[in-house]
Design an enzyme around this catalytic site. Structure first.
Site, PDB file in Angstrom:
ATOM      1  N   CYS A  92       0.777  -1.252   0.000  1.00 36.91           N
ATOM      2  CA  CYS A  92       0.000   0.000   0.000  1.00 36.91           C
ATOM      3  C   CYS A  92       0.802   1.294   0.000  1.00 36.91           C
ATOM      4  O   CYS A  92       0.773   2.050  -0.967  1.00 36.91           O
ATOM      5  CB  CYS A  92      -0.932   0.040   1.210  1.00 36.91           C
ATOM      6  SG  CYS A  92      -1.943  -1.412   1.444  1.00 36.91           S
ATOM      7  N   HIS A 147      -3.511   6.791   4.328  1.00 39.49           N
ATOM      8  CA  HIS A 147      -2.342   5.923   4.553  1.00 39.49           C
ATOM      9  C   HIS A 147      -1.011   6.548   4.166  1.00 39.49           C
ATOM     10  O   HIS A 147      -0.092   5.852   3.746  1.00 39.49           O
ATOM     11  CB  HIS A 147      -2.520   4.570   3.813  1.00 39.49           C
ATOM     12  CG  HIS A 147      -1.798   3.457   4.497  1.00 39.49           C
ATOM     13  ND1 HIS A 147      -1.606   2.213   3.935  1.00 39.49           N
ATOM     14  CD2 HIS A 147      -1.196   3.403   5.713  1.00 39.49           C
ATOM     15  CE1 HIS A 147      -0.936   1.444   4.766  1.00 39.49           C
ATOM     16  NE2 HIS A 147      -0.675   2.147   5.854  1.00 39.49           N
TER      17      HIS A 147
HETATM   18 CA   LIG Z   1      -2.817  -2.469  -0.730  1.00 44.39          CA
END
Ligand SMILES: [Ca+2]
Ligand SMILES: *[C@@H]1O[C@H](CO)[C@@H](O)[C@H](O)[C@H]1NC(C)=O
Ligand SMILES: *[C@@H]1O[C@H](CO)[C@@H](O)[C@H](O)[C@H]1NC(C)=O
Ligand SMILES: *[C@@H]1O[C@H](CO)[C@@H](O)[C@H](O)[C@H]1NC(C)=O
Length: 510
Positions: A92, A147
């Protein structure tokens, strides 16, 4: 003579009228495409909808796997341009950092691991995509997963160029309670948002996206970044969706239902765009941020490897571009290399910017995508994180162990149950009837070499046969290793922040 010329003129006029009418009806979008370019006027900047799925695997969409139910996505993909060789980082935060900055993760300092409870942040020294688009007059919104850090307020979305933020800061959470561990993480702009009513996140994000679209003034260009929580673990979906897959094992059925729920949400977003009149000058991009994880239901068959590995299955993303008016070649597939970092300059170019930093790793692919121009990328760095991999032309060099975890689809030695097999004994993951399946060993040597043109599934390490190519690629890899920056400094959440049980930015500001 004069009469003949007049007759000819009439014939030509009638003929061109017929052609024009035909064009209008059947090639409406092509006509629009050329008209804009012939007029010499710069076209108005398109509305940009950038949808990112989390951990969606290669074989988790219906155009790669007929078992999947993704009619909305498939319709968009098939009438747009499918990017068949679009690469992302294997997990990610590195991918999202590249999307926002136009740099490879190893040049940002986010190449290792993922950001965990905001212990690291995307450095403020980088210009980010929403800020650039905002400077060009775009309205900018993020709906979903950030994130990329929150230790300082300055690291958070509304301080980095987004007009609004509706979603969560961390990498994963419960789809209904919106908690990661004990910590609630759901926000509207800079406030905690307590009104989720335990709703499933895919539909919360859909509703917010639809609201933004409904309220949007069509004369202002819109940038909507929609990074869904789906389909990252934990495995949760309303039963209606998992029931569509009751013939599959429970994990896979739940996961597949999550994909179908997301597909439905995308369909609703597209309908809202149509209704609001935003779909005629629209650029919609759908991308997965890394490969699927079989223990969490995601599959990459027939590609080798999974999330967190440098195999193709971890890094070759489901990706397409959809536009009614901006693509010269629609309903087609591109086999040109694309990298996550390329979206930054590509979106800016699509928006009409002439000001793109040439030193960045991302290259402007807008002409390749929109006009079918000659390819602009021949090299791609998978990631540099101790182990590393690079692709140059058709060759891929892997340094070190690209990652070995259960389910990465190495040749199966002890397959139990029935299943489809490739020539050398790989199986389709849906067909795995038992957890007892054993997988092969990782590459034992220091370097592995694969020809992805002849061997897209990375079955044959040819490093011993082509030492000269190995040397050449090692040279290119070292060039990039030399450009690496250290992993960004950790600034873990302080105890008084942890005790709040709410993901709250700002401990670095104190
Ligand atoms: Ca991911
Ligand atoms: C996409 O790539 C695969 C190799 O992984 C190739 O077999 C396939 O033909 C490509 N698709 C198209 C439509 O070119
Ligand atoms: C949301 O809940 C948190 C924690 O219970 C509380 O501190 C905050 O004031 C609430 N915010 C709103 C906008 O209601
Ligand atoms: C990388 O840097 C080292 C040390 O500065 C240098 O010796 C080497 O030639 C460089 N390699 C490449 C491929 O640029």
């Amino acid at each position: 003579m004069k009469f003949k010329i007049q007759a000819l003129f009439v014939v030509i006029t009638v003929f061109s009228l017929i052609v024009t009418v035909a064009n209008l009806y059947s090639f409406n979008k092509q006509l629009h495409f050329f008209a804009l370019r012939l007029s010499g006027r710069s076209p108005p900047p398109p509305h940009i909808i950038f949808i990112v799925a989390d951990d969606l695997g290669w074989s988790d969409v219906s155009w790669h796997n007929p078992n999947m139910i993704t009619p909305n996505l498939e319709k968009l993909a098939r009438s747009g341009l499918i990017l068949n060789y679009s690469y992302v980082a294997p997990r990610c935060s590195p991918t999202r950092a590249s999307l926002m900055t136009g740099y490879y993760p190893h040049r940002i300092g986010l190449q290792y691991q993922v950001i965990n409870h905001g212990d690291r942040s995307l450095p403020l020294s980088f210009d980010v995509l929403p800020r650039k688009l905002k400077d060009m007059g775009y309205a900018t919104h993020i709906v979903g997963k950030w994130h990329l850090g929150l230790c300082s307020w300055k690291h958070t979305p509304t301080f980095r160029g987004f007009d609004s933020f509706f979603g969560y800061y961390s990498g994963r959470e419960d789809y209904y309670t919106h908690k990661i561990g004990n910590m609630y993480d759901f926000n509207f702009n800079t406030e905690v948002y307590n009104d989720t009513k335990q709703q499933y996140s895919t539909f919360l994000f859909r509703d917010r996206a639809v609201d933004i679209i409904k309220q949007h003034n069509p004369s202002v260009p819109l940038f909507l970044y929609l990074p869904f929580q789906a389909v990252h673990g934990t495995l949760q979906v309303p039963p209606k969706y998992s029931k569509m897959y009751s013939h599959l094992n429970r994990h896979r059925a739940t996961y597949s239902g999550m994909v179908t729920a997301m597909d439905e949400a995308v369909g609703d977003v597209v309908s809202a765009l149509e209704q609001r009149g935003l779909s005629d000058n629209l650029l919609l991009v759908f991308l997965s941020d890394n490969g699927g994880r079989p223990i969490k239901g995601g599959y990459n068959w027939p590609l080798r490897g999974i999330k967190n590995t440098l195999w193709e299955g971890g890094t070759r993303a489901v990706n397409f571009v959809y536009s009614k008016t901006l693509l010269k070649d629609s309903s087609s597939v591109s086999n040109h290399l694309m990298n996550a970092a390329d979206w930054f300059p590509t979106f800016l170019a699509a928006a009409g910017s002439k000001d793109v930093d040439l030193d960045m790793d991302g290259v402007n692919q807008w002409d390749v995508i929109s006009k079918g121009a000659q390819p602009v990328r021949s090299e791609h760095v998978y990631n540099i994180e101790g182990r590393a991999a690079i692709r140059v032309g058709e060759y891929k060099l892997i340094k070190g162990d690209p990652g070995f975890q259960l389910g990465e689809h190495q040749p199966v030695f002890n397959f139990i149950g029935k299943g489809r097999k490739t020539a050398n004994g790989w199986i389709a993951p849906e067909d795995i009837g038992s957890q007892k399946t054993k997988f092969g060993k990782p590459i034992a040597k220091k370097y592995g070499l694969f020809n992805l043109h002849d061997d897209p599934l990375e079955e044959h390490d040819i490093s011993e046969d082509f030492p000269d190519i190995v040397e050449k690629l090692i040279g290119r890899l070292h060039h990039h290793i030399n450009l690496s920056v250290p992993y960004v400094k950790s600034t873990p959440m302080t105890n008084d922040y942890s005790r709040l049980n709410v993901m709250t930015p700002g401990w670095c500001d104190k």
